[in-house]
Design a protein around this motif. Structure first.
Motif, PDB file in Angstrom:
ATOM      1  N   LEU A   9       0.849  -1.530  -0.087  1.00  0.00           N
ATOM      2  CA  LEU A   9      -0.084   0.102   0.103  1.00  0.00           C
ATOM      3  C   LEU A   9       1.109   0.959   0.053  1.00  0.00           C
ATOM      4  N   PHE A  10       2.396   0.979   0.575  1.00  0.00           N
ATOM      5  CA  PHE A  10       3.107   2.065   0.604  1.00  0.00           C
ATOM      6  C   PHE A  10       4.405   2.109  -0.394  1.00  0.00           C
ATOM      7  N   PRO A  11       4.792   1.747  -2.309  1.00  0.00           N
ATOM      8  CA  PRO A  11       5.605   1.649  -2.733  1.00  0.00           C
ATOM      9  C   PRO A  11       6.044   2.957  -2.516  1.00  0.00           C
ATOM     10  N   ALA A  12       6.100   4.234  -1.837  1.00  0.00           N
ATOM     11  CA  ALA A  12       7.779   4.764  -1.470  1.00  0.00           C
ATOM     12  C   ALA A  12       8.128   3.956  -0.793  1.00  0.00           C
ATOM     13  N   ILE A  13       8.259   3.620   0.536  1.00  0.00           N
ATOM     14  CA  ILE A  13       8.702   2.805   1.518  1.00  0.00           C
ATOM     15  C   ILE A  13      10.212   1.931   0.313  1.00  0.00           C
ATOM     16  N   ILE A  14       9.635   1.109  -0.179  1.00  0.00           N
ATOM     17  CA  ILE A  14      10.451  -0.078  -1.120  1.00  0.00           C
ATOM     18  C   ILE A  14      11.242   0.929  -1.888  1.00  0.00           C
ATOM     19  N   ASN A  15      11.085   2.100  -2.751  1.00  0.00           N
ATOM     20  CA  ASN A  15      11.261   2.881  -3.682  1.00  0.00           C
ATOM     21  C   ASN A  15      12.664   2.517  -2.907  1.00  0.00           C
ATOM     22  N   ASP A  16      12.128   4.213  -1.603  1.00  0.00           N
ATOM     23  CA  ASP A  16      13.590   4.422  -1.529  1.00  0.00           C
ATOM     24  C   ASP A  16      14.662   4.160  -0.905  1.00  0.00           C
ATOM     25  N   TYR A  17      13.938   2.628  -0.067  1.00  0.00           N
ATOM     26  CA  TYR A  17      15.243   1.990   0.284  1.00  0.00           C
ATOM     27  C   TYR A  17      16.224   1.181  -0.525  1.00  0.00           C
ATOM     28  N   PHE A  18      15.658   1.415  -2.106  1.00  0.00           N
ATOM     29  CA  PHE A  18      16.197   1.288  -3.299  1.00  0.00           C
ATOM     30  C   PHE A  18      17.203   1.761  -4.304  1.00  0.00           C
ATOM     31  N   SER A  19      17.061   3.206  -3.307  1.00  0.00           N
ATOM     32  CA  SER A  19      17.291   4.270  -4.236  1.00  0.00           C
ATOM     33  C   SER A  19      19.392   4.959  -3.439  1.00  0.00           C
ATOM     34  N   GLU A  20      19.562   3.971  -2.664  1.00  0.00           N
ATOM     35  CA  GLU A  20      20.921   3.990  -1.674  1.00  0.00           C
ATOM     36  C   GLU A  20      21.698   3.130  -1.813  1.00  0.00           C
ATOM     37  N   SER A  21      22.553   3.726  -1.781  1.00  0.00           N
ATOM     38  CA  SER A  21      23.803   2.578  -1.813  1.00  0.00           C
ATOM     39  C   SER A  21      23.792   0.983  -2.288  1.00  0.00           C
ATOM     40  N   ILE A  22      24.615   0.083  -1.928  1.00  0.00           N
ATOM     41  CA  ILE A  22      24.837  -1.121  -2.147  1.00  0.00           C
ATOM     42  C   ILE A  22      23.083  -1.552  -3.468  1.00  0.00           C
ATOM     43  N   MET A  23      21.983  -1.800  -2.673  1.00  0.00           N
ATOM     44  CA  MET A  23      21.326  -1.721  -4.149  1.00  0.00           C
ATOM     45  C   MET A  23      21.721  -0.774  -4.110  1.00  0.00           C
ATOM     46  N   LYS A  24      21.395   0.096  -4.775  1.00  0.00           N
ATOM     47  CA  LYS A  24      21.193   0.917  -5.932  1.00  0.00           C
ATOM     48  C   LYS A  24      22.095   0.517  -6.778  1.00  0.00           C
ATOM     49  N   ARG A  25      22.928   0.134  -6.470  1.00  0.00           N
ATOM     50  CA  ARG A  25      24.116   0.137  -7.216  1.00  0.00           C
ATOM     51  C   ARG A  25      23.731  -1.663  -7.914  1.00  0.00           C
ATOM     52  N   SER A  26      22.811  -1.810  -7.535  1.00  0.00           N
ATOM     53  CA  SER A  26      22.828  -3.554  -7.802  1.00  0.00           C
ATOM     54  C   SER A  26      21.736  -3.583  -8.944  1.00  0.00           C
ATOM     55  N   VAL A  27      20.764  -2.578  -8.582  1.00  0.00           N
ATOM     56  CA  VAL A  27      19.814  -2.173  -9.910  1.00  0.00           C
ATOM     57  C   VAL A  27      20.130  -1.454 -10.465  1.00  0.00           C
ATOM     58  N   GLU A  28      21.417  -0.696 -10.557  1.00  0.00           N
ATOM     59  CA  GLU A  28      22.065   0.462 -11.661  1.00  0.00           C
ATOM     60  C   GLU A  28      23.033  -0.516 -12.467  1.00  0.00           C
ATOM     61  N   ASN A  29      23.156  -1.641 -12.006  1.00  0.00           N
ATOM     62  CA  ASN A  29      24.144  -2.538 -12.783  1.00  0.00           C
ATOM     63  C   ASN A  29      23.917  -3.717 -13.148  1.00  0.00           C
ATOM     64  N   ASP A  30      22.266  -3.861 -13.317  1.00  0.00           N
ATOM     65  CA  ASP A  30      20.970  -4.996 -14.224  1.00  0.00           C
ATOM     66  C   ASP A  30      21.013  -6.419 -13.110  1.00  0.00           C
ATOM     67  N   ILE A  31      21.785  -5.612 -12.026  1.00  0.00           N
ATOM     68  CA  ILE A  31      21.591  -7.415 -11.523  1.00  0.00           C
ATOM     69  C   ILE A  31      20.195  -7.997 -11.091  1.00  0.00           C
ATOM     70  N   LEU A  32      19.730  -6.469 -10.056  1.00  0.00           N
ATOM     71  CA  LEU A  32      18.558  -6.530  -9.520  1.00  0.00           C
ATOM     72  C   LEU A  32      17.396  -5.565 -10.344  1.00  0.00           C
ATOM     73  N   GLN A  33      15.829  -6.042 -10.200  1.00  0.00           N
ATOM     74  CA  GLN A  33      15.229  -5.066 -10.615  1.00  0.00           C
ATOM     75  C   GLN A  33      13.683  -5.024  -9.500  1.00  0.00           C
ATOM     76  N   ILE A  34      13.658  -3.892  -9.230  1.00  0.00           N
ATOM     77  CA  ILE A  34      13.026  -3.733  -8.256  1.00  0.00           C
ATOM     78  C   ILE A  34      11.457  -3.616  -8.669  1.00  0.00           C
ATOM     79  N   HIS A  35      10.038  -3.845  -8.093  1.00  0.00           N
ATOM     80  CA  HIS A  35       9.385  -3.117  -8.998  1.00  0.00           C
ATOM     81  C   HIS A  35       7.984  -3.458  -7.391  1.00  0.00           C
TER      82      HIS A  35
END
Length: 231
Positions: A9-35
């Motif tokens: 019910l609160f997508p921003a909580i999830i999206n904010d987390y993956f906008s920082e640090s190690i997980m952000k790099r993993s998303v940018e490097n196409d290792i992880l995709q967050i939906h």
């Protein structure tokens, strides 16, 4: 690439987390995709309401089944994807369960985390769609987003390329049923407290021996329940 879906019910909580640090790099490097899938988008009323009073009476509200089911069905290959529900009545999440889920992820390539709110969700969703129920501790939170992030962060660390140095996993707490040994860095002296001499010696065999000893000592003091009794 590994896909992680969060029904929330609160997508921003999830999206904010993956906008920082190690997980952000993993998303940018196409290792992880967050939906993030907003359950309210699947409500059938103009106010986007997704909860109602529990049958039989009682305090609080219950998340309705239809919006959650529609949200699940909106995800490609949901029929063969593990759907994890975060609940205080679930299996306790620990390092063993983390490794089991990491292996399952390598096979499925995607996970779905269902984040509940209010007093819970309609049991029929759990009975029909949920494959795994987990708890991160014997306490209650206001929603499933934080437990979902705790679990997924721990699982993601097991994926190759997420951590800069894969050796980090081998020496983390709870590996070999031990807490991690004490760590030090520069400067050598802080408020008259010195770094243990052995760590400055350059003798790797001695350092390894010291670290193992300290790990055992810390575990006996702080988490004696982790010490295995060897027959």
């Amino acid at each position: 690439m590994y896909n992680f879906y969060y029904l929330t019910l609160f997508p921003a909580i999830i999206n904010d987390y993956f906008s920082e640090s190690i997980m952000k790099r993993s998303v940018e490097n196409d290792i992880l995709q967050i939906h993030t899938v907003d359950i309210r988008d699947f409500s059938n009323n103009k106010h986007n309401r997704v909860d109602d009073y529990p049958y039989g009476g009682g305090a609080g509200m219950i998340m309705q089944a239809p919006p959650i089911i529609k949200a699940i069905k909106s995800i490609e290959n949901h029929q063969i994807t593990p759907i994890i529900f975060l609940t205080p009545s679930g299996i306790p999440f620990n390092v063993e369960e983390c490794k089991k889920l990491a292996l399952k992820l390598k096979q499925s390539k995607q996970f779905i985390f269902l984040c509940g709110h209010y007093e819970g969700i309609d049991q029929r969703v759990i009975d029909r769609y949920v494959t795994d129920e987990y708890s991160i501790g014997d306490y209650v939170l206001t929603g499933g987003e934080l437990p979902a992030l705790v679990m997924s962060d721990s699982i993601m660390r097991q994926i190759g390329g997420v951590l800069g140095n894969s050796d980090s996993l081998k020496e983390e707490s709870f590996e070999n049923d031990l807490l991690e040994y004490p760590q030090y860095t520069r400067p050598n002296i802080v408020e008259q407290m010195s770094v243990p001499e052995v760590l400055l010696s350059g003798n790797h065999a001695k350092i390894k021996e010291w670290r193992k000893k300290k790990a055992v000592e810390l575990t006996k003091i702080k988490r004696p329940d982790l010490i295995k009794i060897k027959k």
